[in-house]
Design a protein around this motif. Structure first.
Motif, PDB file in Angstrom:
ATOM      1  N   ARG A 179       0.857  -1.228  -0.051  1.00  0.00           N
ATOM      2  CA  ARG A 179       0.189  -0.074  -0.162  1.00  0.00           C
ATOM      3  C   ARG A 179       0.819   1.166  -0.060  1.00  0.00           C
ATOM      4  N   GLU A 180       2.038   1.235   0.878  1.00  0.00           N
ATOM      5  CA  GLU A 180       2.782   2.282   1.103  1.00  0.00           C
ATOM      6  C   GLU A 180       3.318   2.623  -0.594  1.00  0.00           C
ATOM      7  N   ILE A 181       3.828   1.519  -1.062  1.00  0.00           N
ATOM      8  CA  ILE A 181       4.493   1.719  -2.195  1.00  0.00           C
ATOM      9  C   ILE A 181       3.591   2.356  -3.335  1.00  0.00           C
ATOM     10  N   PHE A 182       2.392   1.833  -3.557  1.00  0.00           N
ATOM     11  CA  PHE A 182       1.507   2.288  -4.252  1.00  0.00           C
ATOM     12  C   PHE A 182       1.162   3.700  -4.066  1.00  0.00           C
ATOM     13  N   ASP A 192      -6.951   7.572  -0.720  1.00  0.00           N
ATOM     14  CA  ASP A 192      -7.580   6.872   0.285  1.00  0.00           C
ATOM     15  C   ASP A 192      -7.253   5.319   0.287  1.00  0.00           C
ATOM     16  N   LEU A 193      -6.475   4.785  -0.563  1.00  0.00           N
ATOM     17  CA  LEU A 193      -6.151   3.454  -0.896  1.00  0.00           C
ATOM     18  C   LEU A 193      -5.846   2.877   0.498  1.00  0.00           C
ATOM     19  N   ALA A 202      -7.174  -4.082  -7.462  1.00  0.00           N
ATOM     20  CA  ALA A 202      -7.912  -3.021  -8.170  1.00  0.00           C
ATOM     21  C   ALA A 202      -7.319  -1.719  -8.878  1.00  0.00           C
ATOM     22  N   ALA A 203      -6.512  -1.311  -7.776  1.00  0.00           N
ATOM     23  CA  ALA A 203      -5.449  -0.001  -8.228  1.00  0.00           C
ATOM     24  C   ALA A 203      -4.516  -0.364  -9.091  1.00  0.00           C
TER      25      ALA A 203
END
Ligand code: SF4
Length: 500
Positions: A179-182, A192-193, A202-203
Motif C-alpha cells: 500500500r505504501e509503495i502504491f 484513500d487506498l 484493483a488499483a
C-alpha cells in the motif's frame, strides 16, 4: 549468428544483480530483518503445503518427473539440431529470429527493435531472461520506459527493489508495505487506498489497463519453445501476460536457448509438472501459446531473441548441463531451509535459492577473485529437500558439492589451498609430522588460560570468524602411545580381549 555458428564454448554470461555482496555478508544483513523472515516463512509454507497436496493426488507423479527429466536430457543432447529446427519453424510462420551471445547483445537487439516501432514505452510480461540481461535498466538508460505488468513485478519495480523469488518476486513484501509503495509511486492512485488485497489489485489493474490499451510494443519471456512447430508458450496467473501477448502491434520474446521442447506433445508432461510444482495448482489460470504471426489477429510483428549468455559454456560442462534442465518452477526455493531464512536478495543473483546457487556460477562463472558467485555453492545445508521437490529431478545437492570441489580446486592461489598443501607435505612423512605436531604445541600460547583460540591474525582470520579453535593438547597421541600410561592401557586392552 546461429547456435551452430557460435564458437564451441563462448564466454560466461552475466546473471548477477549489479554491485552485490558475497552471500555470507548479505545473508547476515537479511537475517536481521525479522519482518522479511516472517513474510517469507509464511508464504513458502503456504505454497509448500499446496504443492504437496496437488502432487500427492497424482498416482503417476514420479513417472511424470522421470518423463520431464528424460525430455530435458534429450533436448540438451540435441540442442544445436533442435534450435535450427525451431528457428526454421518460427521463420516459416512469419517470426524473425535473432541470436544473442550475451546480455549486451540481447539488450541492444531489443532496444533497436523497440526504437524501430517509434515507441518510447514498452509493456512487459514477467521474465527471468530479461532480468538476467538487465533489460529494464538498459532501456531506462536508453530513454525507454518499461512497465512490468505482473502484479508482483510491478510492486518490485515501483518499490525500486529487486525480485527475491522466481515465482513470487515480491514475496518479501506484505500488504501494508505494498500500500505504501502504491501511494508513493503509482501515478493517479486513490489517496484513500487501504491495504485490502482486493483494493490493491484493483488499483494496479486500473493503472495497467491504460498501459495495455496504449503501448504498442510488448516484451515477454517464454516458458517453452516447441522445436517442431515454432510455438512459444507462456504460463501465468493474472491474465496480464495474455494482454501483453495479444494487444500490442509488436511482440518481442527473449528466450534462453535451453527452454526448448522437441514436440508439441511434450507440453503434456510439462503443463502438469510446472503448475503443480510452482503455485501448487492443477493447471495454470492462463496458458498462452502463439506461433509466428496471424494476419489480423494479435501482434503483426513478432521477434524472437534467442539468448545464450553462458548457456553454451554450461552445456559443455556435465554438471552445468544438468542445471539447464531447470523449468524455473521455484519448488526448490520453497522447501529450502536456507532460502526460507535469508530470502532471495542474499543470493545477489537473478536466480535465487538452491537452483540459483548452481545456475549463477554456471552461467556467469565464479573464478574471478572475490566473485560473489563463488560463495553461492556454500549457501546450502545439503539436506536434499530441493532434490526431492524438483519436478525434473535435478540433483542439486550433488551439483553444489561438485561446484564446491571446483571452487577449492581453482583456488590454488588461496590460503586454504596453501594450508592443504602444507598439511599433505607434513602428513606424508613420519619425521615431518612429528616436527609439525611439536610446532602446533605453540598454539597453547595463543590459547592462553581460556584454552581456546578465538581470533587468528590475517590471512587466517576467516577461520576463527565463525568458530573457536581448541588449544592443542599438552601431549600428542604418539607421545601418549609411547608413554608408560599408553603402554599400560594397551596391555590392559589386550588382556580384556583374551578374556572375551
Ligand atoms: S531446480 Fe527444479 S525445483 Fe528448482 S526451480 Fe528448477 S525445476 Fe524447479
Amino acid at each position: 549468428m546461429t547456435a551452430l555458428g557460435m564458437p564451441p564454448v563462448p564466454p560466461r554470461g552475466s546473471g548477477n544483480l549489479r554491485g552485490v555482496a558475497a552471500f555470507p555478508a548479505a545473508a547476515h544483513q537479511e537475517l536481521a530483518n525479522t519482518q522479511l523472515r516472517r513474510n517469507i516463512g509464511k508464504a513458502t509454507h503456504t505454497i509448500r503445503a499446496k504443492r504437496l497436496s496437488v502432487t500427492g493426488e497424482l498416482p503417476d507423479w514420479e513417472q511424470l518427473r522421470d518423463a520431464g527429466a528424460a525430455v530435458k536430457t534429450d533436448v540438451l543432447n540435441r540442442l544445436p539440431e533442435l534450435l535450427t529446427q525451431f528457428e526454421a519453424a518460427v521463420t516459416a510462420r512469419g517470426g524473425v529470429v535473432h541470436w544473442a551471445a550475451d546480455a549486451a547483445e540481447a539488450d541492444a537487439i531489443v532496444t533497436d527493435l523497440i526504437r524501430a516501432t517509434g515507441s518510447d514505452e514498452v509493456i512487459k510480461v514477467k521474465s527471468m531472461a530479461t532480468q538476467e540481461i538487465g533489460l529494464n535498466e538498459h532501456l531506462e538508460e536508453q530513454g525507454i520506459t518499461a512497465y512490468e505488468t505482473d502484479l508482483a513485478e510491478l510492486i518490485v519495480q515501483l518499490g525500486h527493489d529487486k525480485p527475491s523469488h522466481i515465482l513470487v518476486p515480491a514475496i518479501h513484501r506484505n500488504r501494508a508495505e505494498i500500500r505504501e509503495i502504491f501511494l508513493r509511486e503509482m501515478p493517479g492512485v486513490d489517496p484513500d487506498l487501504d491495504d485490502n488485497p482486493r483494493h490493491l489489485a484493483a488499483a494496479a489493474r486500473k493503472f495497467l489497463r491504460h498501459k495495455f490499451m496504449t503501448v504498442p510494443v510488448a516484451v515477454s519471456g517464454a516458458n517453452f519453445g516447441i522445436a517442431d512447430t515454432g510455438t512459444l508458450a507462456v504460463v501465468e496467473s493474472e491474465g496480464n501476460g495474455r494482454m501483453c501477448l495479444t494487444l500490442p502491434q509488436t511482440l518481442i520474446t527473449v528466450m534462453g536457448i535451453e527452454k526448448l521442447l522437441p514436440t508439441y506433445r511434450d507440453l503434456e508432461v510439462f503443463l502438469q509438472l510446472l503448475p503443480r510444482s510452482s503455485t501448487g495448482e492443477r493447471m495454470n489460470p492462463y496458458t498462452s501459446m502463439w506461433t509466428g504471426v496471424t494476419p489480423g489477429d494479435g501482434p503483426q510483428e513478432f521477434h524472437l531473441v534467442l539468448l545464450d549468455n553462458g548457456r553454451t559454456a554450461a552445456l559443455a560442462d556435465e554438471m552445468g548441463r544438468e542445471a539447464l534442465h531447470c523449468i524455473r518452477c521455484s519448488a526448490c526455493l520453497n522447501v529450502c531451509p536456507v532460502y526460507e531464512r535469508t530470502g532471495g536478495h542474499a543470493y545477489g543473483s537473478t536466480y535465487p535459492g538452491p537452483i540459483g546457487a548452481v545456475l549463477s556460477p554456471q552461467l556467469a562463472g565464479m573464478d574471478a577473485p572475490g566473485d560473489p558467485n563463488a560463495t553461492l555453492p556454500f549457501a546450502s545445508s545439503l539436506c536434499g529437500a530441493c532434490y526431492d521437490a524438483c519436478p525434473v529431478k535435478i540433483d542439486i545437492p550433488s551439483l553444489l558439492v561438485e561446484l564446491r570441489h571446483q571452487k577449492v580446486e581453482h583456488a590454488s592461489f588461496g590460503i586454504e589451498a596453501a594450508a592443504m598443501k602444507a598439511a599433505s607435505l607434513a602428513m606424508s612423512s613420519s619425521r615431518r609430522w612429528t616436527t609439525a605436531q611439536k610446532a602446533a604445541g605453540l598454539g597453547r600460547l595463543l590459547a592462553g588460560k581460556k584454552g581456546k583460540i578465538t581470533s587468528l591474525p590475517r590471512p587466517l582470520a576467516g577461520w576463527t570468524e565463525a568458530r573457536d579453535i581448541p588449544a592443542p593438547p599438552r601431549q600428542t597421541f604418539r607421545q601418549w602411545w609411547n608413554s608408560d600410561e599408553g603402554r599400560a592401557a594397551l596391555a590392559q586392552a589386550r588382556e580384556k580381549g583374551r578374556q572375551q
